[in-house]
Design a protein around this motif. Structure first.
Motif, PDB file in Angstrom:
ATOM      1  N   ALA A 155     -17.432 111.856  -8.602  1.00 34.24           N
ATOM      2  CA  ALA A 155     -16.713 111.710  -9.873  1.00 34.24           C
ATOM      3  C   ALA A 155     -15.440 112.540  -9.759  1.00 34.24           C
ATOM      4  CB  ALA A 155     -17.567 112.191 -11.045  1.00 34.24           C
ATOM      5  N   ARG A 156     -14.308 111.882  -9.883  1.00 36.34           N
ATOM      6  CA  ARG A 156     -13.040 112.594  -9.712  1.00 36.34           C
ATOM      7  C   ARG A 156     -12.093 112.324 -10.874  1.00 36.34           C
ATOM      8  NH1 ARG A 156      -9.120 109.231  -7.439  1.00 36.34           N
ATOM      9  NH2 ARG A 156      -9.907 107.196  -6.721  1.00 36.34           N
ATOM     10  N   ASP A 157     -11.189 113.273 -11.046  1.00 37.53           N
ATOM     11  CA  ASP A 157     -10.194 113.198 -12.106  1.00 37.53           C
ATOM     12  C   ASP A 157      -9.072 112.258 -11.672  1.00 37.53           C
ATOM     13  OD1 ASP A 157      -8.624 113.606 -14.252  1.00 37.53           O
ATOM     14  OD2 ASP A 157      -8.175 115.705 -13.879  1.00 37.53           O
ATOM     15  N   ALA A 158      -8.728 111.294 -12.544  1.00 34.64           N
ATOM     16  CA  ALA A 158      -7.655 110.336 -12.225  1.00 34.64           C
ATOM     17  C   ALA A 158      -6.735 110.195 -13.430  1.00 34.64           C
ATOM     18  CB  ALA A 158      -8.238 108.993 -11.824  1.00 34.64           C
ATOM     19  N   GLY A 159      -6.148 111.294 -13.855  1.00 32.70           N
ATOM     20  CA  GLY A 159      -5.229 111.256 -14.987  1.00 32.70           C
ATOM     21  C   GLY A 159      -5.952 111.006 -16.287  1.00 32.70           C
ATOM     22  N   ALA A 160      -5.688 109.876 -16.908  1.00 32.07           N
ATOM     23  CA  ALA A 160      -6.321 109.530 -18.191  1.00 32.07           C
ATOM     24  C   ALA A 160      -7.720 108.981 -18.007  1.00 32.07           C
ATOM     25  CB  ALA A 160      -5.463 108.522 -18.946  1.00 32.07           C
ATOM     26  N   GLU A 161      -8.169 108.828 -16.761  1.00 28.61           N
ATOM     27  CA  GLU A 161      -9.468 108.231 -16.480  1.00 28.61           C
ATOM     28  C   GLU A 161     -10.302 109.119 -15.572  1.00 28.61           C
ATOM     29  OE1 GLU A 161      -7.984 103.553 -16.607  1.00 28.61           O
ATOM     30  OE2 GLU A 161      -8.574 104.483 -14.711  1.00 28.61           O
ATOM     31  N   CYS A 162     -11.585 108.838 -15.560  1.00 29.67           N
ATOM     32  CA  CYS A 162     -12.526 109.445 -14.619  1.00 29.67           C
ATOM     33  C   CYS A 162     -13.054 108.314 -13.731  1.00 29.67           C
ATOM     34  CB  CYS A 162     -13.672 110.121 -15.369  1.00 29.67           C
ATOM     35  SG  CYS A 162     -15.043 110.649 -14.311  1.00 29.67           S
ATOM     36  N   HIS A 163     -12.920 108.490 -12.422  1.00 27.17           N
ATOM     37  CA  HIS A 163     -13.389 107.473 -11.477  1.00 27.17           C
ATOM     38  C   HIS A 163     -14.704 107.934 -10.849  1.00 27.17           C
ATOM     39  CE1 HIS A 163      -9.118 105.614 -10.835  1.00 27.17           C
ATOM     40  NE2 HIS A 163      -9.532 105.580 -12.088  1.00 27.17           N
ATOM     41  N   ILE A 164     -15.715 107.088 -10.964  1.00 30.04           N
ATOM     42  CA  ILE A 164     -17.070 107.431 -10.511  1.00 30.04           C
ATOM     43  C   ILE A 164     -17.524 106.388  -9.502  1.00 30.04           C
ATOM     44  CG2 ILE A 164     -19.446 107.873 -11.231  1.00 30.04           C
ATOM     45  CD1 ILE A 164     -18.350 108.404 -14.061  1.00 30.04           C
ATOM     46  N   THR A 165     -18.133 106.842  -8.417  1.00 35.40           N
ATOM     47  CA  THR A 165     -18.695 105.925  -7.424  1.00 35.40           C
ATOM     48  C   THR A 165     -20.108 106.365  -7.061  1.00 35.40           C
ATOM     49  OG1 THR A 165     -17.786 107.166  -5.545  1.00 35.40           O
ATOM     50  CG2 THR A 165     -16.436 105.388  -6.428  1.00 35.40           C
ATOM     51  N   VAL A 166     -20.969 105.383  -6.849  1.00 34.06           N
ATOM     52  CA  VAL A 166     -22.321 105.603  -6.320  1.00 34.06           C
ATOM     53  C   VAL A 166     -22.412 104.746  -5.061  1.00 34.06           C
ATOM     54  CG1 VAL A 166     -24.790 105.348  -6.718  1.00 34.06           C
ATOM     55  CG2 VAL A 166     -23.290 106.045  -8.606  1.00 34.06           C
ATOM     56  N   GLU A 167     -22.635 105.386  -3.916  1.00 39.08           N
ATOM     57  CA  GLU A 167     -22.595 104.684  -2.635  1.00 39.08           C
ATOM     58  C   GLU A 167     -23.825 105.016  -1.808  1.00 39.08           C
ATOM     59  OE1 GLU A 167     -19.453 104.012   1.095  1.00 39.08           O
ATOM     60  OE2 GLU A 167     -19.054 105.533  -0.449  1.00 39.08           O
ATOM     61  N   ASP A 168     -24.326 104.017  -1.096  1.00 33.66           N
ATOM     62  CA  ASP A 168     -25.431 104.247  -0.169  1.00 33.66           C
ATOM     63  C   ASP A 168     -25.111 103.587   1.165  1.00 33.66           C
ATOM     64  OD1 ASP A 168     -26.927 101.511   0.220  1.00 33.66           O
ATOM     65  OD2 ASP A 168     -26.585 101.625  -1.945  1.00 33.66           O
ATOM     66  N   ASP A 169     -25.749 104.059   2.216  1.00 33.57           N
ATOM     67  CA  ASP A 169     -25.546 103.476   3.548  1.00 33.57           C
ATOM     68  C   ASP A 169     -26.770 102.658   3.957  1.00 33.57           C
ATOM     69  OD1 ASP A 169     -27.373 105.485   3.936  1.00 33.57           O
ATOM     70  OD2 ASP A 169     -26.255 106.525   5.505  1.00 33.57           O
ATOM     71  N   GLY A 170     -27.346 101.979   2.965  1.00 36.56           N
ATOM     72  CA  GLY A 170     -28.572 101.217   3.195  1.00 36.56           C
ATOM     73  C   GLY A 170     -28.324  99.826   3.748  1.00 36.56           C
ATOM     74  N   VAL A 171     -29.239  98.918   3.446  1.00 35.81           N
ATOM     75  CA  VAL A 171     -29.237  97.599   4.077  1.00 35.81           C
ATOM     76  C   VAL A 171     -28.150  96.682   3.525  1.00 35.81           C
ATOM     77  CG1 VAL A 171     -31.685  97.730   4.612  1.00 35.81           C
ATOM     78  CG2 VAL A 171     -30.963  96.767   2.406  1.00 35.81           C
ATOM     79  N   GLY A 172     -27.618  96.961   2.345  1.00 35.39           N
ATOM     80  CA  GLY A 172     -26.596  96.106   1.774  1.00 35.39           C
ATOM     81  C   GLY A 172     -27.137  94.723   1.464  1.00 35.39           C
ATOM     82  N   MET A 173     -26.225  93.807   1.094  1.00 33.87           N
ATOM     83  CA  MET A 173     -26.631  92.432   0.844  1.00 33.87           C
ATOM     84  C   MET A 173     -25.415  91.521   0.841  1.00 33.87           C
ATOM     85  SD  MET A 173     -27.610  92.332  -3.212  1.00 33.87           S
ATOM     86  CE  MET A 173     -28.250  90.672  -3.006  1.00 33.87           C
ATOM     87  N   ASP A 174     -25.655  90.229   0.829  1.00 32.59           N
ATOM     88  CA  ASP A 174     -24.580  89.263   0.825  1.00 32.59           C
ATOM     89  C   ASP A 174     -23.866  89.286  -0.530  1.00 32.59           C
ATOM     90  OD1 ASP A 174     -23.126  86.888   1.838  1.00 32.59           O
ATOM     91  OD2 ASP A 174     -24.151  85.912   0.179  1.00 32.59           O
ATOM     92  N   PRO A 175     -22.523  89.435  -0.545  1.00 34.31           N
ATOM     93  CA  PRO A 175     -21.803  89.518  -1.832  1.00 34.31           C
ATOM     94  C   PRO A 175     -22.002  88.282  -2.717  1.00 34.31           C
ATOM     95  CG  PRO A 175     -20.386  90.202  -0.011  1.00 34.31           C
ATOM     96  CD  PRO A 175     -21.629  89.637   0.604  1.00 34.31           C
ATOM     97  N   ALA A 176     -22.055  87.098  -2.100  1.00 35.98           N
ATOM     98  CA  ALA A 176     -22.245  85.872  -2.903  1.00 35.98           C
ATOM     99  C   ALA A 176     -23.612  85.873  -3.575  1.00 35.98           C
ATOM    100  CB  ALA A 176     -22.087  84.642  -2.019  1.00 35.98           C
ATOM    101  N   ALA A 177     -24.636  86.310  -2.833  1.00 34.07           N
ATOM    102  CA  ALA A 177     -25.978  86.372  -3.417  1.00 34.07           C
ATOM    103  C   ALA A 177     -26.028  87.411  -4.536  1.00 34.07           C
ATOM    104  CB  ALA A 177     -27.001  86.711  -2.334  1.00 34.07           C
ATOM    105  N   LEU A 178     -25.305  88.532  -4.350  1.00 34.10           N
ATOM    106  CA  LEU A 178     -25.266  89.561  -5.391  1.00 34.10           C
ATOM    107  C   LEU A 178     -24.604  89.026  -6.651  1.00 34.10           C
ATOM    108  CD1 LEU A 178     -25.619  92.494  -6.350  1.00 34.10           C
ATOM    109  CD2 LEU A 178     -23.409  93.003  -5.303  1.00 34.10           C
ATOM    110  N   ALA A 179     -23.458  88.338  -6.494  1.00 38.82           N
ATOM    111  CA  ALA A 179     -22.758  87.788  -7.658  1.00 38.82           C
ATOM    112  C   ALA A 179     -23.631  86.788  -8.405  1.00 38.82           C
ATOM    113  CB  ALA A 179     -21.453  87.128  -7.210  1.00 38.82           C
ATOM    114  N   GLU A 180     -24.342  85.953  -7.656  1.00 44.69           N
ATOM    115  CA  GLU A 180     -25.237  84.980  -8.290  1.00 44.69           C
ATOM    116  C   GLU A 180     -26.376  85.675  -9.025  1.00 44.69           C
ATOM    117  OE1 GLU A 180     -28.070  81.151  -7.051  1.00 44.69           O
ATOM    118  OE2 GLU A 180     -26.809  82.157  -5.553  1.00 44.69           O
ATOM    119  N   GLY A 181     -26.928  86.737  -8.397  1.00 41.40           N
ATOM    120  CA  GLY A 181     -28.021  87.461  -9.032  1.00 41.40           C
ATOM    121  C   GLY A 181     -27.592  88.159 -10.308  1.00 41.40           C
ATOM    122  N   ILE A 182     -26.377  88.737 -10.310  1.00 48.23           N
ATOM    123  CA  ILE A 182     -25.875  89.399 -11.509  1.00 48.23           C
ATOM    124  C   ILE A 182     -25.642  88.379 -12.619  1.00 48.23           C
ATOM    125  CG2 ILE A 182     -23.888  90.639 -12.450  1.00 48.23           C
ATOM    126  CD1 ILE A 182     -23.696  92.161  -9.846  1.00 48.23           C
TER     127      ILE A 182
END
Length: 415
Positions: free
Chosen positions: A329-356
């Motif tokens: 979580a870092r300071d970005a002026g008027a905003e706060c930018h947050i990331t959650v990242e893992d180095d796991g198995v990942g997945m196909d972006p198209a399948a993720l978009a369809e699932g969401i």
């Protein structure tokens, strides 16, 4: 007395004469009826010129309102443009966003590129502009365009979504300028209502899914199983884990407040990860990089925990060996930018978009892997606006990175 034989020709002529007389009689009766109606209306004052003008304005406005209440799209603009032009009284009218003219009615459509360029200025400044003939050069000898009025169409947050463009066949007179601005203000209110309707619908769906995403049944089962494994071998550790689990569930099931602070959310995540590390041991590594100045930032309740749970459960759990979850979580002026990242198995972006998309419609798979992402994305967009949804980067074998932007200060957000 003279007698003459009546022939068939005589009968035909007589019939024609009778028909003509009958038609004349009918027309005379209709004329009398029309005159009577006109006299009756004039006597009773059925509709004055002012009343008729008021009716025409309200009727055009109601016809334009229905499509505008569906949002600013090419389809809605196409249905509304003709009625909006009637309200403004211009020889041509366009509805545009920052990329293109969504619809055009009347004359002047060959100036679309110039109108779009002007619309970008209006969207940026959120202020109306008036163009003269010198601002709209044209090689066509039949071009009537000598000016235009470009007024912003503002949404629920007060930001311009696009513009209403009225074409003038002379330098825009004050009356045309005022009519265009007032019509644009009214049309913007209809678009704002469309945004609010959409937000209410999304919020209602998100609230239902929030109950499902608050705390995973799989996590409860796994946490209790992990605690049970320490009851005999390490009672003190089991006691600590029970307390952590109790605090985690207390926070997750709290019944007050739609918002929390980043600091409180991170404390709950730390309890969650403490319990998960009891299951995974050294296989689960955690890296935190939090700027102290963003800890008081307000954000929707349980906005990060589902992302971290997805990272552990669906990213790292299937991966052999050690896995890392990084929270930044870092300071970005008027905003706060947050990331959650893992180095796991990942997945196909198209399948993720369809699932969401399936999760957004309440049709997620049995594992429920997309409910958390869909729920968080909808709540962020509902609270902060369409520009503040989740950004997900993933690929098979490449892990997953989920990013969000949160305004430091936003009306109505009170932790």
């Amino acid at each position: 007395m003279v007698f003459r034989r009546v022939t068939s020709q005589d009968l035909c002529v007589a019939g024609q004469v009778g028909s003509v007389l009958a038609v004349v009689a009918v027309l005379a009766a209709l004329a009398g009826a029309v005159v009577a109606v006109l006299r009756l209306r004039a006597r009773r004052g059925v509709a004055t010129a002012g009343q008729r003008a008021t009716y025409d304005v309200l009727h055009s406005a109601s016809l334009a309102a229905d499509p505008l209440r569906t949002g600013l799209t090419a389809a809605s603009a196409g249905k509304a443009a003709r009625h909006l032009r009637r309200l403004v009284g211009a020889p041509g009218l366009s509805v545009a966003d920052a990329d293109r003219c969504l619809a055009f009615d009347g004359r002047g459509s060959h100036h679309s590129d110039q109108f779009v360029a002007a619309t970008r200025r209006v969207v940026t400044t959120n202020r109306s502009i008036v163009l003269g003939a010198g601002d709209l050069p044209c090689d066509r000898v039949d071009c009537i365009v000598r000016g235009a009025v470009i007024a912003p169409l503002t949404g629920a947050d007060g930001q311009a979504l696009g513009a209403l463009i009225a074409v003038a066949d002379d330098h825009p007179a004050p009356g045309l300028v005022q009519a265009t601005m007032e019509t644009a203000r009214w049309a913007g209110s209809q678009l704002a209502l469309a945004e609010l309707d959409s937000s209410r619908e999304r919020l209602a769906r998100a609230e239902v899914r929030a109950l499902r995403a608050q705390i995973s049944p799989h996590f409860i089962y796994n946490a209790l199983t992990a605690i049970a494994s320490f009851v005999r071998t390490d009672p003190e550790r089991a006691r600590e884990l029970i307390l952590e689990f109790a605090e985690f569930t207390r926070y997750s099931f709290r019944a007050h407040g739609d918002f929390t602070t980043l600091a409180e959310e991170l404390r709950s995540i730390d309890r969650y990860l403490t319990i998960e590390r009891a299951r995974f041991g050294d296989r689960l590594q955690v890296r935190l990089q939090i700027a102290p100045e963003v800890l008081p930032v307000g954000l929707p309740f349980l906005c990060l925990q589902p992302l971290v749970e997805n990272a552990v459960r669906h990213g790292l759990s299937p991966k052999p060996g050690v896995g890392m979850v990084s929270i930044e979580a870092r300071d970005a002026g008027a905003e706060c930018h947050i990331t959650v990242e893992d180095d796991g198995v990942g997945m196909d972006p198209a399948a993720l978009a369809e699932g969401i998309a399936e999760a957004a419609n309440g049709r997620d798979d049995e594992a429920g892997r997309h409910v958390g992402l869909s729920n968080v994305d909808e709540r962020l967009r509902t609270v902060f606006g369409e520009r503040f949804g989740l950004v997900v980067e993933t690929a098979p074998g490449a892990g997953t990175k989920v990013s969000m932007r949160v305004p430091k200060f936003h009306p109505g957000v009170r932790a």
